[in-house]
Design an enzyme around this catalytic site. Sequence first.
Site, PDB file in Angstrom:
ATOM      1  N   GLY A 189     -16.189  13.098  -9.824  1.00  4.36           N
ATOM      2  CA  GLY A 189     -16.261  12.829 -11.194  1.00  4.36           C
ATOM      3  C   GLY A 189     -15.122  12.981 -12.039  1.00  4.36           C
ATOM      4  N   PRO A 191     -11.985  14.570 -14.398  1.00  4.20           N
ATOM      5  CA  PRO A 191     -11.994  15.845 -14.819  1.00  4.20           C
ATOM      6  C   PRO A 191     -12.651  16.547 -16.077  1.00  4.20           C
ATOM      7  CG  PRO A 191      -9.930  14.543 -14.627  1.00  4.20           C
ATOM      8  CD  PRO A 191     -10.862  13.839 -14.552  1.00  4.20           C
ATOM      9  N   GLY A 192     -12.916  17.897 -15.926  1.00  2.00           N
ATOM     10  CA  GLY A 192     -13.764  18.423 -17.282  1.00  2.00           C
ATOM     11  C   GLY A 192     -15.217  18.151 -17.129  1.00  2.00           C
ATOM     12  N   GLY A 194     -17.238  19.495 -15.019  1.00  3.83           N
ATOM     13  CA  GLY A 194     -18.001  20.569 -14.449  1.00  3.83           C
ATOM     14  C   GLY A 194     -17.905  20.736 -12.824  1.00  3.83           C
ATOM     15  N   LYS A 195     -17.278  20.386 -12.383  1.00  2.70           N
ATOM     16  CA  LYS A 195     -17.192  20.228 -10.797  1.00  2.70           C
ATOM     17  C   LYS A 195     -16.779  21.598 -10.392  1.00  2.70           C
ATOM     18  CE  LYS A 195     -14.388  16.945 -10.115  1.00  2.70           C
ATOM     19  NZ  LYS A 195     -14.097  16.464 -11.896  1.00  2.70           N
ATOM     20  N   THR A 196     -15.753  22.288 -10.653  1.00  2.73           N
ATOM     21  CA  THR A 196     -15.470  23.563 -10.388  1.00  2.73           C
ATOM     22  C   THR A 196     -16.686  24.491 -11.010  1.00  2.73           C
ATOM     23  OG1 THR A 196     -13.232  22.894 -10.897  1.00  2.73           O
ATOM     24  CG2 THR A 196     -13.738  25.209 -10.558  1.00  2.73           C
ATOM     25  N   HIS A 411       1.061  -1.017 -40.314  1.00  7.23           N
ATOM     26  CA  HIS A 411       0.694  -1.097 -38.730  1.00  7.23           C
ATOM     27  C   HIS A 411      -0.864  -0.836 -38.522  1.00  7.23           C
ATOM     28  CE1 HIS A 411       1.941  -0.979 -34.314  1.00  7.23           C
ATOM     29  NE2 HIS A 411       0.815  -0.066 -34.375  1.00  7.23           N
ATOM     30  N   GLU A 412      -1.077   0.618 -39.034  1.00 10.48           N
ATOM     31  CA  GLU A 412      -2.311   0.993 -38.689  1.00 10.48           C
ATOM     32  C   GLU A 412      -3.250   0.079 -39.353  1.00 10.48           C
ATOM     33  OE1 GLU A 412      -2.714   2.791 -36.340  1.00 10.48           O
ATOM     34  OE2 GLU A 412      -0.544   3.599 -36.128  1.00 10.48           O
ATOM     35  N   ASP A 489       0.498   0.148 -27.820  1.00 10.19           N
ATOM     36  CA  ASP A 489      -0.528  -0.871 -28.051  1.00 10.19           C
ATOM     37  C   ASP A 489      -0.422  -2.042 -26.737  1.00 10.19           C
ATOM     38  OD1 ASP A 489      -1.016   0.321 -30.272  1.00 10.19           O
ATOM     39  OD2 ASP A 489      -0.106  -0.985 -31.672  1.00 10.19           O
TER      40      ASP A 489
HETATM   41  P1  ADP Z   1     -13.659  19.793 -13.432  1.00 10.67           P
HETATM   42  O1  ADP Z   1     -13.733  20.741 -12.233  1.00 10.67           O
HETATM   43  O2  ADP Z   1     -14.836  18.718 -13.186  1.00 10.67           O
HETATM   44  O3  ADP Z   1     -12.490  19.282 -13.787  1.00 10.67           O
HETATM   45  P2  ADP Z   1     -14.379  22.217 -14.795  1.00 10.67           P
HETATM   46  O4  ADP Z   1     -15.521  22.913 -14.154  1.00 10.67           O
HETATM   47  O5  ADP Z   1     -13.057  22.971 -14.496  1.00 10.67           O
HETATM   48  O6  ADP Z   1     -14.204  20.673 -14.650  1.00 10.67           O
HETATM   49  O7  ADP Z   1     -14.797  22.188 -16.516  1.00 10.67           O
HETATM   50  C1  ADP Z   1     -13.937  23.057 -17.177  1.00 10.67           C
HETATM   51  C2  ADP Z   1     -14.921  23.430 -18.430  1.00 10.67           C
HETATM   52  O8  ADP Z   1     -15.603  22.717 -19.041  1.00 10.67           O
HETATM   53  C3  ADP Z   1     -15.803  24.531 -17.859  1.00 10.67           C
HETATM   54  O9  ADP Z   1     -15.230  25.866 -17.263  1.00 10.67           O
HETATM   55  C4  ADP Z   1     -16.857  24.791 -18.735  1.00 10.67           C
HETATM   56  O10 ADP Z   1     -16.406  25.785 -19.804  1.00 10.67           O
HETATM   57  C5  ADP Z   1     -16.918  23.422 -19.493  1.00 10.67           C
HETATM   58  N1  ADP Z   1     -17.993  22.458 -18.898  1.00 10.67           N
HETATM   59  C6  ADP Z   1     -17.790  21.464 -18.291  1.00 10.67           C
HETATM   60  N2  ADP Z   1     -18.870  20.870 -17.708  1.00 10.67           N
HETATM   61  C7  ADP Z   1     -19.892  21.596 -18.251  1.00 10.67           C
HETATM   62  C8  ADP Z   1     -21.070  21.477 -18.214  1.00 10.67           C
HETATM   63  N3  ADP Z   1     -21.822  20.766 -17.607  1.00 10.67           N
HETATM   64  N4  ADP Z   1     -21.795  22.750 -18.864  1.00 10.67           N
HETATM   65  C9  ADP Z   1     -21.376  23.654 -19.549  1.00 10.67           C
HETATM   66  N5  ADP Z   1     -20.035  23.801 -19.570  1.00 10.67           N
HETATM   67  C10 ADP Z   1     -19.216  22.744 -18.871  1.00 10.67           C
HETATM   68 ZN    ZN Z   2      -0.402   0.732 -32.996  1.00  8.82          ZN
END
Ligand code: ADP
Ligand code: ZN
Length: 615
Positions: A189, A191-192, A194-196, A411-412, A489
């Site tokens: 998935g 980044p961000g 929630g994999k970690t 431009h915008e 752009d």
């Molecule tokens: P990844 O490992 O996918 O890059 P992380 O697990 O590091 O993402 O997510 C970063 C932060 O975002 C987490 O510490 C949490 O605070 C928030 N977060 C991400 N996904 C969720 C989720 N499904 N529910 C709650 N918090 C989340």
């Molecule tokens: Zn532009």
Amino acid sequence: MVVLLLLTNPFDGKLLSSGPKEISYSSFIKAVSGGDVKEVLIRNTSSKITGMFRSGKVFTTVAPTDLRMVDRFLENGVIVKVDSGESGWGYLISALIQWFPILLLIGLMIYSSRQMQSGGKGGIGGGPLGIGKAKTKMFQPKKVNVTFNDVAGIDEAKQELEEIVDFLKSPQKFQRLGGKIPRGVLLVGDPGNGKTLLARAIAGEASVPFYSISGSDFVEVFVGVGASRVRDMFENAKKNSPCIIFIDEIDAVGRRRDNFMRGGNDEREQTLNQLLVEMDGFEENQGIIILSATNRPDILDPALLRPGRFDRRITVQYPDMSGREKILTVHVKNVPLAHDVNLKTIARGTPGFSGAELANLVNEAALLAARQNNLAVTMKDFEMAKDKVIMGAERKSMSMTDEEKKFTAYHESGHALVALLVPQCDPIHKVTIIPRGGALGMVVRLPEKDKISVSKTELMSNIMVAMGGRAAEELFFGEKNITTGASQDIKQATKIAKNMIIKWGMSEKLGFRSFYDSEGYYLEASDQISQQTSEIIDSEIKLLIDNAYREVKKIVTKNRDKLEIIATKLIERETLTGDEVKTIFEGGELPEETRQEDTMSEFKLGGLPNDSKIV
Ligand code: ADP
Ligand code: ZN
């Protein structure tokens, strides 16, 4: 080395004149008989004697085996001290210092020879400098206090992983019936999302140790270090099973190996091999579960994905609207909210936000409210935090001349006008000429709802919106005065057009064919594509872009007056909402200005979601 040797020599009193004076044994005995010697220090381990005259001067001498020596000292009232030579720190230290250069030399020789020998096996782990030790942080069970309750909005992934928690909690239950639990689970998935967090939650739920390491930690300068880190990590994990090993960014080590074109990487390959060996080397039911995370499963080596390794794949997707609401709920738990805050509305207005961005949004809103000394976070704070998360912080310090401001505004406005008029285009969220991040101004569009696929019409519209800025510059300031402001752009438009041709089969001439490899690279340089086809691809991309630009020029020329009004208003107010742009376009009047100062500019921000929607 030379410096060290020089430094050790003064102890012999030869190099530095300030050292004790060396005298002959006969003159020493003479001095003793004459009562000139105050005290002596005899070392059992050497024939060297150090002493002090009554005058306070220090001397040394070398004595023969003279049994009557001590009697003579005592007769003459000399204080006799004896150093056994066994435990004295002074002796030890001076020996060490004397031997240090040689030891260092020997050490270095052993080290370098071992490194050369073990190149093939990567065996310098635990070597003299311990480079090979895994940088694994081991969390004690109680330290992982994340549970499944902290993970929201990704229920499918959660359900699949619950089984693993059961296994870690009571492995016997599964062993009894001969069931096999996967050794490796691949979390896929962006980044961000929630994999970690998921991996930590599993460790937390099962109260087992959690080892976390990033794929890039394995990739080191020294050949063999990565492999030995892998070995150390598994060794450690086996001692502490049941446990979880989490390897983030596994693509850093696990790229497929058959890529001759882009050059081999010995170190990475060895590390990968070691990982495969270790994964095969422990029993299924030993209680070690390896979770790994990547956002590029397509580039992983197939050997990693074979049964018995990372054979289970769990996709962690961007949360949908209800998912976002749940994630927000988790993160506002400790944030006092004003009555007007409606998480559902926020969730609806944040399509494409990842879990991390939502967490960031809540944090920014809380900081903003705190900064104004408010007792609770209001909906307005959330609105402003959202702009900040999407667009970046305002750069108030950057001063623009009126001329530059005017240019940016036109431009915008060009972007905005095209966005209003092309079909299937996501609605404008904001248009601004306040510099944020690296941009002088921007038009941000947000989809109305979550999207899974995109139509050809919409892709064309996105290209055209990207071109609106340059088209407006050209129309109002002349072809000679166009600026570099459109570089992003152009990049964006080219990227979309290229993908339409090589990935998505949207060229009539080339048809239903794909021209990119598993790593997402255009096949241009390889022998899998003929010179002729390659030329057609190029010309198709150009044709698509040229057609779009012609269309865009028509749109701005036809709506020149409207564009001018939008630009004028934009110069006046600096930021307009999508609705305001629409009102101006339809000839309506804007209500009195209510814009509040954004006081948040100094705070840090997260990544930008939906960056393809910012022009
Ligand atoms: P990844 O490992 O996918 O890059 P992380 O697990 O590091 O993402 O997510 C970063 C932060 O975002 C987490 O510490 C949490 O605070 C928030 N977060 C991400 N996904 C969720 C989720 N499904 N529910 C709650 N918090 C989340
Ligand atoms: Zn532009």
